[in-house]
Design an enzyme around this catalytic site. Sequence first.
Site: not given
Length: 370
Positions: A217, A323
């Site tokens: 991320e 995710e």
Amino acid sequence: MKSSILAGIFATGAVAQSGAWGQCGGNGWQGSTTCVSGYHCAYQNDWYSQCLPGGGASTTLKTSTTAKPSATTSAPPSTSTSPNTGKFKWFGINQSCAEFGHDTLPGIWGKHFTFPSSTTIQTLINDGYNTFRVAFSMERLVHDDMTSAFDAGYLRNLTETVDFITNAGAYAVLDPHNYGRYYGNIITNTNAFSTFWTNLATKFASNSRVIFDTNNEYNTMDQTLVLNLNQAAIDGIRAAGAKQHIFVEGNAWSGAWSWNTTNTNMAALTDPEGKLVYEMHQYLDADSSGTSPDCVSAQIGVQRVVGATSWLRANGKVGIIGEFAGGPNAVCQSAVTGLLDHLKANSDVWMGALWWAAGPWWAEYMYSFG
Ligand SMILES: *[C@@H]1O[C@H](CO)[C@@H](O)[C@H](O)[C@H]1NC(C)=O
Ligand SMILES: *[C@@H]1O[C@H](CO)[C@@H](O)[C@H](O)[C@H]1NC(C)=O
Ligand SMILES: CC(=O)N[C@H]1CO[C@H](CO)[C@@H](O)[C@@H]1O
């Protein structure tokens, strides 16, 4: 997922009894410490106990450190018997804990961080998961700068986790859970980042079931820098002679919903092995952050990824939802089911999906694959 809010998402699910795969204990946990029928509460580490299938004594209160996998415990390869015989190559779940306690670096094993439980991993493999995203902290692996020598103990423990997973026939995704940052500062030295990856890939180049994830991320960073860091990682990994798949991630927390407007420059990444997989994350709550157990609607799963599906196909790329999650309620169940059906229906560009945290109805759905 933004680690600062992890405690919140799990705490919000507090009910009379924790559901299947739900949290049932851990430091700061205020929810139920017992599980629904057919599940028992298994200690994973000091921060997390989880409802696993089967009876057995609840071990929520255990505080000793049994969480580290034993390298000597192995299991037969399960790929041929896996119920996950659908079209996904990778179907799995995160194994998060070696990156915990990031405020304390390097921190103390068993206090600030630990490694995933081999028991949990084996249970999940038996249930059909074949991919585990193993989060770790770059600062714990390389203390002084990104090019310095590895911490031998942390590398050994990380390697034991990876070996346990791959010896059992599953895939291990090496995930530096660093958000494009090192000691909190945005990584700008692409050469050093490349060297970090050469050094790490050298250690795992001979394990064909390892996958490299450039970083977790990237966010609030210069868009060209995100491109350059990913390319530096790819180049570093290939310089080590490693030929496995590489998961690249984008800016803006690698969100699938905004990929087609934010991360379009990522199409320019090149790999001599042709084994890049675009890893996107997608939560189904109002702001896509995974901070609420409520999903926006039953259709939101599909709506948030259709743009990414088109982008992948238009650019000749493949992706994975690295995710995703939804709270334990009917709307989220529909939303996640819709998301997975969409990924499966577009398996020419989607190679799989990895739960961030499993939902109570997951097992039934997973067995419907294939
Ligand atoms: C690695 O695991 C061992 C337990 O097997 C533990 O004693 C040690 O502190 C750990 N080291 C690191 C750096 O994680
Ligand atoms: C971008 O993706 C979003 C979310 O999937 C989608 O709603 C939108 O139509 C896409 N826009 C373009 C221009 O492709
Ligand atoms: C099954 C599993 O390992 N799930 C983990 C996913 O990540 C959360 C948050 O870090 C952990 O608490 C879970 O244990």
